[in-house]
Write an enzyme that holds these catalytic residues in place. Structure first.
Site, PDB file in Angstrom:
ATOM      1  N   GLN A 181       0.818  -1.220   0.000  1.00 43.28           N
ATOM      2  CA  GLN A 181       0.000   0.000   0.000  1.00 43.28           C
ATOM      3  C   GLN A 181       0.850   1.267   0.000  1.00 43.28           C
ATOM      4  O   GLN A 181       0.338   2.369   0.073  1.00 43.28           O
ATOM      5  CB  GLN A 181      -0.941   0.002   1.231  1.00 43.28           C
ATOM      6  CG  GLN A 181      -1.933  -1.148   1.194  1.00 43.28           C
ATOM      7  CD  GLN A 181      -2.729  -1.290   2.490  1.00 43.28           C
ATOM      8  OE1 GLN A 181      -2.587  -0.512   3.428  1.00 43.28           O
ATOM      9  NE2 GLN A 181      -3.570  -2.317   2.549  1.00 43.28           N
ATOM     10  N   HIS A 247      -1.073  -0.017   5.730  1.00 43.21           N
ATOM     11  CA  HIS A 247      -1.636   0.897   6.742  1.00 43.21           C
ATOM     12  C   HIS A 247      -0.769   2.145   6.935  1.00 43.21           C
ATOM     13  O   HIS A 247      -0.303   2.440   8.035  1.00 43.21           O
ATOM     14  CB  HIS A 247      -1.860   0.181   8.085  1.00 43.21           C
ATOM     15  CG  HIS A 247      -2.883  -0.913   7.988  1.00 43.21           C
ATOM     16  ND1 HIS A 247      -3.296  -1.647   9.053  1.00 43.21           N
ATOM     17  CD2 HIS A 247      -3.583  -1.377   6.918  1.00 43.21           C
ATOM     18  CE1 HIS A 247      -4.199  -2.542   8.652  1.00 43.21           C
ATOM     19  NE2 HIS A 247      -4.390  -2.392   7.347  1.00 43.21           N
ATOM     20  N   GLU A 341     -14.885   2.643  10.413  1.00 42.63           N
ATOM     21  CA  GLU A 341     -15.504   3.674  11.261  1.00 42.63           C
ATOM     22  C   GLU A 341     -15.531   5.037  10.601  1.00 42.63           C
ATOM     23  O   GLU A 341     -14.614   5.412   9.876  1.00 42.63           O
ATOM     24  CB  GLU A 341     -14.699   3.822  12.568  1.00 42.63           C
ATOM     25  CG  GLU A 341     -14.721   2.606  13.441  1.00 42.63           C
ATOM     26  CD  GLU A 341     -14.002   2.847  14.776  1.00 42.63           C
ATOM     27  OE1 GLU A 341     -13.432   3.942  14.986  1.00 42.63           O
ATOM     28  OE2 GLU A 341     -14.030   1.918  15.603  1.00 42.63           O
ATOM     29  N   TYR A 351      -9.619   6.885  19.899  1.00 45.30           N
ATOM     30  CA  TYR A 351     -10.639   6.289  19.028  1.00 45.30           C
ATOM     31  C   TYR A 351     -10.647   4.761  19.067  1.00 45.30           C
ATOM     32  O   TYR A 351     -11.305   4.105  18.261  1.00 45.30           O
ATOM     33  CB  TYR A 351     -10.545   6.902  17.613  1.00 45.30           C
ATOM     34  CG  TYR A 351     -11.054   8.325  17.730  1.00 45.30           C
ATOM     35  CD1 TYR A 351     -12.400   8.626  17.578  1.00 45.30           C
ATOM     36  CD2 TYR A 351     -10.214   9.346  18.194  1.00 45.30           C
ATOM     37  CE1 TYR A 351     -12.895   9.896  17.812  1.00 45.30           C
ATOM     38  CE2 TYR A 351     -10.690  10.624  18.437  1.00 45.30           C
ATOM     39  CZ  TYR A 351     -12.035  10.887  18.245  1.00 45.30           C
ATOM     40  OH  TYR A 351     -12.538  12.133  18.512  1.00 45.30           O
ATOM     41  N   TYR A 362      -9.453 -10.736  10.232  1.00 43.65           N
ATOM     42  CA  TYR A 362      -9.786 -11.166   8.875  1.00 43.65           C
ATOM     43  C   TYR A 362     -10.128 -12.650   8.823  1.00 43.65           C
ATOM     44  O   TYR A 362     -10.855 -13.098   7.973  1.00 43.65           O
ATOM     45  CB  TYR A 362      -8.634 -10.860   7.917  1.00 43.65           C
ATOM     46  CG  TYR A 362      -8.584  -9.407   7.581  1.00 43.65           C
ATOM     47  CD1 TYR A 362      -9.522  -8.869   6.702  1.00 43.65           C
ATOM     48  CD2 TYR A 362      -7.647  -8.573   8.140  1.00 43.65           C
ATOM     49  CE1 TYR A 362      -9.498  -7.534   6.394  1.00 43.65           C
ATOM     50  CE2 TYR A 362      -7.621  -7.231   7.841  1.00 43.65           C
ATOM     51  CZ  TYR A 362      -8.549  -6.713   6.963  1.00 43.65           C
ATOM     52  OH  TYR A 362      -8.533  -5.379   6.659  1.00 43.65           O
TER      53      TYR A 362
END
Ligand code: HEC
Length: 468
Positions: A181, A247, A341, A351, A362
């Site tokens: 990513q 991430h 979220e 959070y 997963y």
């Protein structure tokens, strides 16, 4: 006759056995799409066809797939399924991928551009115009005051496109760690860009002089002169450098206070990073336009804390937008399986990741049964199953009266744009727009007042046009 009867019986029995065998196989392969949906769809897309349209990296034989599913690709963000799925399930999944890929490859010759789509919402018909095509992963977009569009491609390229569609490459892009990513990610203009030409990029920076695998979410600032970046400087790096390739978070927004807010994902280190204040990962940060730290940040005076932290306990936040109506900072983040979220982010608040979540691992194991805990902020809303949210913008201006003030959220895995109708800090209605348009990466309001969004692999940029 009597002598051949036993032969008939034998043949009958044999054929019966082989029927049994066939039907047993048929039963297990009938479960394969269900296994796919349960274990793979949250990352690879709702239908295996989507997953299969990719540039394969690790081989496409049945053996490659078996090995991949068993061992996973941990650095890239996929765990192995050896302990969880039986050998038979893994074999069936591998076969399923092989056959789906073959089928799709034969069809690919006739696959063309996505059809121009129309969509009716709140009594208005909307059309999609194609603004750019043949892209890889257009990750971030920003519109210059003169109407030109600046966009990034994840592999490391910056483009400047004029309203007439002509496009040139912008020089001075940073060297990125382009794996998993990671890559060249978001782009944001300084609020006073017209005067100072300052532009900001986020990217996964390879560790200087170090192991080329190690990388960190970084903000680079530069001046944009024509098609050239000058005066280039990294003003923020989320330390420490980490070897995982997923991430990164990496959205930026300037607030009304003139400060830059930056999201950083937890890099797959859920148990190490998001809940501690001496690491920059799994946080929203707030810095000045030159990378200094405002002294009214919530942990500015806390010994040992990373002073740029604005909020913590985040997983992988890839959507950030200030409400033009209230000034609230809205953020969304990928949950694990389920539990994406939507939050309103407030200074110093927690959070919850991974203490509290509406999702599961997963592989389906739950890691917490807690959805609410004292001292932890609850999301405004959450998505189960995951839509894999990416990109977010408020609808502003006068071109979309029926959508004004709505929040648009992109979905990677379900390939639509989600429209949230808000009442204060509540979502009172949701609608999915442009179903199956592609993996939605970025959403932005153009300087011409139109909504633009990008999809990836294959990459397009679309403009949403209301038609009378
Ligand atoms: C947590 C997200 C996630 C889940 C769940 C997941 N994968 Fe993956 N998968 C990935 C990532 C990330 C990669 C590596 C992509 C890369 O390196 O570019 C990958 C790679 C692969 C590859 C190799 C692709 C290639 O380019 O060669 C295969 C095959 C694969 N996954 C199959 C599966 C199957 C089958 C399942 C379900 C049992 C599954 N994956 C579940 C994230 C996931």
């Amino acid at each position: 006759m009597l002598r051949i009867l036993p032969l008939f019986v034998l043949l009958f029995l044999l054929s019966f056995c082989s029927m049994k065998k066939q039907s047993a196989e048929a039963v297990s392969s009938a479960d394969v799409p269900a296994d796919y949906t349960k274990y793979c769809a949250s990352c690879h897309g709702a239908s295996a066809e989507v997953f299969v349209k990719r540039d394969w990296k690790y081989g496409t034989s049945r053996l490659d797939f078996i090995r991949g599913i068993k061992e996973g690709y941990p650095l890239a963000g996929m765990q192995g399924y050896a302990g969880l799925l039986s050998d038979e399930q893994i074999l069936d999944l591998a076969k399923y991928l092989v056959t789906t890929r073959e089928r799709l490859r034969n069809q690919q010759a006739v696959v063309e551009d996505p059809k121009p789509q129309t969509f009716v919402s709140e009594g208005v018909t909307y059309r999609l115009d194609t603004v750019a095509r043949d892209l890889e992963s257009p990750w971030g977009m920003a519109f210059l005051p003169d109407g030109d569009l600046i966009f990034t491609e994840k592999a490391g390229t910056i483009w400047r496109q004029k309203p007439d569609g002509t496009r040139s490459q912008v020089t001075g892009a940073p060297a990125v760690m382009s794996q998993g990513q990671g890559g060249l990610l978001d782009v944001e203009l300084h609020p006073k860009f017209a005067e100072n030409k300052l532009i900001y990029f986020t990217y996964s920076k390879p560790q200087p002089g170090g192991d080329s695998k190690m990388s960190a979410t970084t903000v680079m600032r530069a001046r944009l002169e024509g098609n050239q970046l000058t005066d280039i400087r990294d003003i923020f790096t989320a330390l420490p450098f980490v070897a995982t390739q997923y991430h990164f978070g990496s959205r930026m927004e300037f607030g009304r206070d003139g400060y830059l807010y930056v999201t950083v994902g937890e890099r797959g280190k859920q148990d190490e990073f998001p809940q501690v204040l001496d690491k920059a990962h799994g946080k929203v940060h707030r810095i000045t336009d030159n990378g200094d730290i405002p002294s009214d940040n919530p942990f500015f005076n806390q010994p040992g804390a990373v002073q740029s932290i604005w909020s913590y306990g985040h997983r992988n936040p890839q959507g950030l937008a200030f409400s033009p109506a209230t000034g609230d900072l809205w953020e969304h983040e990928h949950g694990p399986r389920g539990g994406d979220e939507l939050n309103v982010v407030q200074p110093g608040k927690n959070y919850g990741w991974p203490v509290v979540s509406y999702g599961t691992h997963y592989d389906g194991r739950s890691f917490t049964d807690k959805t609410a805990v004292e001292g932890i902020e609850s999301p405004v809303t959450y998505w189960v199953p995951s839509i894999a949210p990416c990109g977010m913008a408020f609808v502003t201006g006068d071109r979309y009266p029926a959508w004004k003030g709505n929040l648009l959220v992109g979905s990677l895995s379900f390939r639509f744009v989600n429209r949230c109708v808000l009442d204060g800090r509540k979502v009172v209605k949701q609608e999915n727009l442009f179903n199956d348009v592609g993996r939605v990466r970025a959403i932005a309001m153009g300087s011409d007042g139109y909504i633009y969004f990008s999809v990836e692999n294959p990459g397009y940029i679309f403009r949403v046009v209301p038609v009378k």
